[in-house]
Structure formats: C-alpha cells, structure tokens
Design a protein around this motif. Sequence first.
Motif, PDB file in Angstrom:
ATOM      1  N   GLN A 125      -4.784 -40.584   9.377  1.00 11.31           N
ATOM      2  CA  GLN A 125      -5.628 -40.235  10.523  1.00 11.31           C
ATOM      3  C   GLN A 125      -6.144 -38.800  10.366  1.00 11.31           C
ATOM      4  N   GLY A 126      -7.443 -38.634  10.175  1.00  4.77           N
ATOM      5  CA  GLY A 126      -8.016 -37.296   9.987  1.00  4.77           C
ATOM      6  C   GLY A 126      -8.624 -36.773  11.275  1.00  4.77           C
ATOM      7  N   TYR A 127      -7.775 -36.377  12.216  1.00  7.80           N
ATOM      8  CA  TYR A 127      -8.257 -35.823  13.490  1.00  7.80           C
ATOM      9  C   TYR A 127      -8.115 -34.287  13.484  1.00  7.80           C
ATOM     10  N   GLY A 133      -6.566 -28.857  17.710  1.00  3.91           N
ATOM     11  CA  GLY A 133      -5.458 -29.799  17.873  1.00  3.91           C
ATOM     12  C   GLY A 133      -5.562 -30.398  19.260  1.00  3.91           C
ATOM     13  N   GLY A 370       3.071 -34.526  18.135  1.00  4.43           N
ATOM     14  CA  GLY A 370       2.073 -35.402  17.511  1.00  4.43           C
ATOM     15  C   GLY A 370       1.463 -36.379  18.505  1.00  4.43           C
ATOM     16  N   GLY A 371       0.188 -36.723  18.276  1.00 10.77           N
ATOM     17  CA  GLY A 371      -0.483 -37.675  19.161  1.00 10.77           C
ATOM     18  C   GLY A 371      -0.828 -37.075  20.514  1.00 10.77           C
ATOM     19  N   GLN A 375       2.675 -31.125  26.935  1.00 13.56           N
ATOM     20  CA  GLN A 375       1.907 -30.407  27.970  1.00 13.56           C
ATOM     21  C   GLN A 375       0.578 -31.100  28.233  1.00 13.56           C
TER      22      GLN A 375
HETATM   23  C1  LIG Z   1       4.852 -35.257  13.441  1.00 10.44           C
HETATM   24  C2  LIG Z   1       3.387 -34.990  13.594  1.00 10.44           C
HETATM   25  C3  LIG Z   1       2.474 -35.845  12.991  1.00 10.44           C
HETATM   26  C4  LIG Z   1       1.110 -35.596  13.102  1.00 10.44           C
HETATM   27  N1  LIG Z   1       0.259 -36.436  12.452  1.00 10.44           N
HETATM   28  C5  LIG Z   1      -1.064 -36.207  12.529  1.00 10.44           C
HETATM   29  C6  LIG Z   1      -1.966 -37.039  11.808  1.00 10.44           C
HETATM   30  O1  LIG Z   1      -1.558 -37.960  11.096  1.00 10.44           O
HETATM   31  N2  LIG Z   1      -3.281 -36.802  11.901  1.00 10.44           N
HETATM   32  C7  LIG Z   1      -3.775 -35.792  12.677  1.00 10.44           C
HETATM   33  O2  LIG Z   1      -5.001 -35.662  12.753  1.00 10.44           O
HETATM   34  N3  LIG Z   1      -2.946 -34.953  13.352  1.00 10.44           N
HETATM   35  C8  LIG Z   1      -1.601 -35.132  13.290  1.00 10.44           C
HETATM   36  N4  LIG Z   1      -0.727 -34.297  13.947  1.00 10.44           N
HETATM   37  C9  LIG Z   1      -1.278 -33.148  14.681  1.00 10.44           C
HETATM   38  C10 LIG Z   1      -1.111 -33.253  16.199  1.00 10.44           C
HETATM   39  O3  LIG Z   1      -1.939 -34.212  16.758  1.00 10.44           O
HETATM   40  C11 LIG Z   1      -1.354 -31.833  16.753  1.00 10.44           C
HETATM   41  O4  LIG Z   1      -0.302 -31.025  16.257  1.00 10.44           O
HETATM   42  C12 LIG Z   1      -1.335 -31.809  18.265  1.00 10.44           C
HETATM   43  O5  LIG Z   1      -2.467 -32.462  18.795  1.00 10.44           O
HETATM   44  C13 LIG Z   1      -1.288 -30.355  18.797  1.00 10.44           C
HETATM   45  O6  LIG Z   1      -2.286 -29.577  18.242  1.00 10.44           O
HETATM   46  P1  LIG Z   1      -1.963 -28.148  17.563  1.00 10.44           P
HETATM   47  O7  LIG Z   1      -0.841 -28.356  16.603  1.00 10.44           O
HETATM   48  O8  LIG Z   1      -3.237 -27.582  17.065  1.00 10.44           O
HETATM   49  O9  LIG Z   1      -1.388 -27.246  18.750  1.00 10.44           O
HETATM   50  P2  LIG Z   1      -2.228 -26.465  19.887  1.00 10.44           P
HETATM   51  O10 LIG Z   1      -3.287 -27.371  20.432  1.00 10.44           O
HETATM   52  O11 LIG Z   1      -2.641 -25.165  19.286  1.00 10.44           O
HETATM   53  O12 LIG Z   1      -1.137 -26.256  20.980  1.00 10.44           O
HETATM   54  C14 LIG Z   1      -0.189 -25.181  20.946  1.00 10.44           C
HETATM   55  C15 LIG Z   1       0.583 -25.199  22.268  1.00 10.44           C
HETATM   56  O13 LIG Z   1      -0.316 -24.918  23.371  1.00 10.44           O
HETATM   57  C16 LIG Z   1      -0.229 -25.962  24.343  1.00 10.44           C
HETATM   58  N5  LIG Z   1      -1.553 -26.204  24.948  1.00 10.44           N
HETATM   59  C17 LIG Z   1      -2.742 -26.261  24.290  1.00 10.44           C
HETATM   60  N6  LIG Z   1      -3.744 -26.521  25.185  1.00 10.44           N
HETATM   61  C18 LIG Z   1      -3.142 -26.660  26.407  1.00 10.44           C
HETATM   62  C19 LIG Z   1      -3.635 -26.968  27.729  1.00 10.44           C
HETATM   63  N7  LIG Z   1      -4.936 -27.197  27.970  1.00 10.44           N
HETATM   64  N8  LIG Z   1      -2.736 -27.018  28.748  1.00 10.44           N
HETATM   65  C20 LIG Z   1      -1.402 -26.788  28.527  1.00 10.44           C
HETATM   66  N9  LIG Z   1      -0.885 -26.511  27.296  1.00 10.44           N
HETATM   67  C21 LIG Z   1      -1.740 -26.444  26.257  1.00 10.44           C
HETATM   68  C22 LIG Z   1       0.220 -27.183  23.554  1.00 10.44           C
HETATM   69  O14 LIG Z   1       0.805 -28.158  24.391  1.00 10.44           O
HETATM   70  C23 LIG Z   1       1.215 -26.555  22.576  1.00 10.44           C
HETATM   71  O15 LIG Z   1       2.469 -26.350  23.183  1.00 10.44           O
HETATM   72  C24 LIG Z   1       0.632 -34.487  13.845  1.00 10.44           C
HETATM   73  C25 LIG Z   1       1.558 -33.616  14.440  1.00 10.44           C
HETATM   74  C26 LIG Z   1       2.911 -33.849  14.304  1.00 10.44           C
HETATM   75  C27 LIG Z   1       3.851 -32.868  14.922  1.00 10.44           C
END
Ligand SMILES: Cc1cc2nc3c(=O)[nH]c(=O)nc-3n(C[C@H](O)[C@H](O)[C@H](O)COP(=O)(O)OP(=O)(O)OC[C@H]3O[C@@H](n4cnc5c(N)ncnc54)[C@H](O)[C@@H]3O)c2cc1C
Length: 397
Positions: A125-127, A133, A370-371, A375
């Motif tokens: 999944q390339g999101y 994130g 993930g997903g 929050q």
């Molecule tokens: C095990 C695992 C598997 C994954 N697999 C994939 C994959 O296959 N493909 C893919 O595309 N991605 C994947 N991901 C990525 C995942 O979807 C992102 O890590 C996730 O969406 C969070 O984005 P970020 O890491 O950029 O954190 P950020 O968005 O930078 O968040 C950092 C912190 O700020 C908080 N935050 C951010 N915005 C808000 C808001 N508006 N209100 C309150 N709190 C907020 C978040 O909750 C978090 O605690 C995976 C992640 C994990 C951990």
Amino acid sequence: MDLEFDASYDDFRSEVREFLSKNKPPKTFGMSEEEKPSRVGWLSLLIEHGYWARTVPKEYGGYGDSPDLLKTVIMDEEFNRVGVARGLNAQGPSMLVPTLLTHGSEEQRKKWIGPTMRGEIIWCQGYSEPGSGSDLASLQTSAVEDGDDFILNGQKIWTSTADMAQMCFILVRTEPDAKKHAGISYILMPMDSPGIEIQRLETMSGSIGENSFNQVFLTDVRVPRANVVGKRGEGWKIANTTLKHERSSLNSNAEGTLVRLANLMQKETIGGVPAMASPLYRDRLMKLQARALTMKHHGMRMLTCSLKGEPAGVAGLIVKLQNCQLSFDMAALALDVMGELGALYDHSKYERERGYWQALSMFSLGLIIGGGTAQIQKNIIAEHGLGLPREPKPAKA
Ligand SMILES: Cc1cc2nc3c(=O)[nH]c(=O)nc-3n(C[C@H](O)[C@H](O)[C@H](O)COP(=O)(O)OP(=O)(O)OC[C@H]3O[C@@H](n4cnc5c(N)ncnc54)[C@H](O)[C@@H]3O)c2cc1C
C-alpha cells in the motif's frame, strides 16, 4: 440480540470440521517468494471449498456464494480452534479486493482479483509519505500523463512488505492545481517497473516482527493509464474505501489471547507464588477480560446490524481503536508478569513462548499507529460518529 447459532448451521460446522481434519495446511504460507507454491496451493484449495474468497463472484476467481455472516463466524471459529489462519492476512485480499469490487472496472476485476485471492500476487500500500501520514491528502508524489502512461515521481514511506510485493496500490497527485482532496488518483503500479528503488527500514522488533517495513523512491516510473482505479482525480474516495476495509480488518482474537495470558499467569511465579495469585495482576486480567467480552459482544451487535441490513455507524468506527489497544494492553500485562525476562527478545535463550508476547507488544503498538493513529480515530468518532464540533485548525502564521 440472539447469541446462539440456529441449528440449521450445525451441518455447515461439521463440514468445516471434516475439511480441517482431512486437510493439513503447509507449515508456512506467508508472503515470501519461497512460500509461493505452498501458499497458492493451499489458498486455491480453500477457495475450491468456499473457505476463502467465499463471496467473491466466480467470474473473478472466487467461490461465488451469497453473503452469510453466520457462516463466516463459524468458519473463523473452526479455523481458530485448530490454530490455522483462514486465508492470507495481507493487504491485497483484505483491502484491495473489496476496493476493486466496489470501484474497479470489469477488466481490472478480472485481471487482479483471482490471482490476488490465490496468493499469486502480493500487494503493498503506497499511501504514506514523509510529512503526509495523518494528513494523507497533502501527499506530493506526482503522476503526469504521457501518451498511454502516467509518469510517477516522489517518495513513499512505511510501506509494509514493499520488498516482497509484485504490485502496489498507490496514491498520486495528478491535478497539482486542484484542492488537496480533489487532485489525487489511485493507481495500480507493478513493483518491477524501472525507476523504483526500495530501501528496507529497521524496526524495533528486529527479526521477530511479522512485516517488513520500507521506503520506496520513484523516479520517472511509467504506469499504464489503464491502471487508474475509478476516475482520474477521484482517488480520495477510493482511498477511503480501502482505509475502511483496512480498519475493519485490524481485528484481534482477544479471547484466544486472553486464555493464553491466563495460562502464562498460572505458570509464571513471583517470589515462588503464581502470578495468578497476585491481586494486582489478577485485577488487571479481570479488567482485560471485561474489555475482551465487550468487544466480542460488540462484534455480535455489528453482526446483527449487518444481518438486518442496517449500517454499523459509530459502532463500526470503534473496532480498530479498541482492539489494537486491547492487544497491546494484554501484551503489556504478560511482559510485566515475566518481570525482567519480559524485556528479552530477538531469540534470547531465556525468552518465554519464543518471544510471542514481546512480538505482540511491538506489533500491536505499531497497529495503534498504522491505518490511522488512535488520535485520528478518536477525531473521526467524535466528528463523524457523534457529530461533535470539528477540531479547531491551528491559526495560520
Ligand atoms: C505497523 C505500521 C504499518 C504501516 N504500513 C503502512 C503501509 O503499508 N503503507 C502506508 O502507506 N503506510 C503505512 N503505515 C504508515 C501509517 O499509516 C502512518 O504512520 C500513520 O498514518 C501516521 O502517520 P505519521 O507516521 O506520518 O504520523 P503523524 O501524522 O506525523 O502523526 C504524529 C502524531 O501526531 C498525531 N496527530 C497528527 N494529526 C493529528 C490531529 N489532527 N489530531 C490529533 N492528533 C494528531 C498523531 O496521532 C500522532 O500521534 C504504517 C505504519 C505502521 C506503524
């Protein structure tokens, strides 16, 4: 709510039991290339008997039955009872296939669904991107039309299993001048296309994690226009269908884990006394049991809604949030019960149950993020489920 199965389902349960007593799954049928022959053989057998891809239409390579959620529950119960996974827990079958069934063209469904369900094609999944994130719609990877192709440039990150996958469902920006949610397209990208570079990322779980983690760099990668799912620029809606399926598939077998935890607490001793005799640990176990039972009955409530054709609404939104946290809290109790041995992992000779609890702790911590992080799930529940006011946006400087 009726918690019993109708007697008419007894025959179906016996049929599943008989199948499981006669057919032994291969030792491993994971996502690697080495496991492909055993994976494809086992999944094809399951499809033939209707225990996998049961409701996927025959013309797309499934078994072609009409949905019957009680049969699904019975199959899950019987496979869990003998400790065999019912199918392949991977992003292709659980997330892409339902998305293609809703939004894919006839040609795309015929081409991709069957091989995905049989495990011939592994998807990633390339999101996520660095900086996109939670705020996924701000993604920057670009796709520019050129003849019959799109040319992709950019970077993806946290791409689970990208190093094993043959295909990627990827979100790209095709209309750079449109509003951020409007200019995104959903494309099916072959991972062997020239211009793709995959770099593995190390995680805290070392070699005991289930998934591999990667970043993916794209330089002038050509993908045929025919691989766009839905309409160009309407990928946000399609991406959200995939996310809905991702979140509902992040379920847990909480009851099974709880039994395993109780067994551990009988065996592990603290000062010569079983951990189960400690009022502190027993109290924590009881609280977890209450939550596990709540989630079980919550699942049945959703099942009843579904059988009546009613939408699950806010009830559906809490599944991922609660179950991922519950798995993590069960693992946390197990690690505390093990005392200093709880801190050991990565195949230490002193670790218990071959590092099962350490792996569960680190894996479920990852799933809380993930997903869509916890929050973000809470925001969605508050705003879309409970109708509370939207979160205030930070003031612009
Ligand atoms: C095990 C695992 C598997 C994954 N697999 C994939 C994959 O296959 N493909 C893919 O595309 N991605 C994947 N991901 C990525 C995942 O979807 C992102 O890590 C996730 O969406 C969070 O984005 P970020 O890491 O950029 O954190 P950020 O968005 O930078 O968040 C950092 C912190 O700020 C908080 N935050 C951010 N915005 C808000 C808001 N508006 N209100 C309150 N709190 C907020 C978040 O909750 C978090 O605690 C995976 C992640 C994990 C951990």
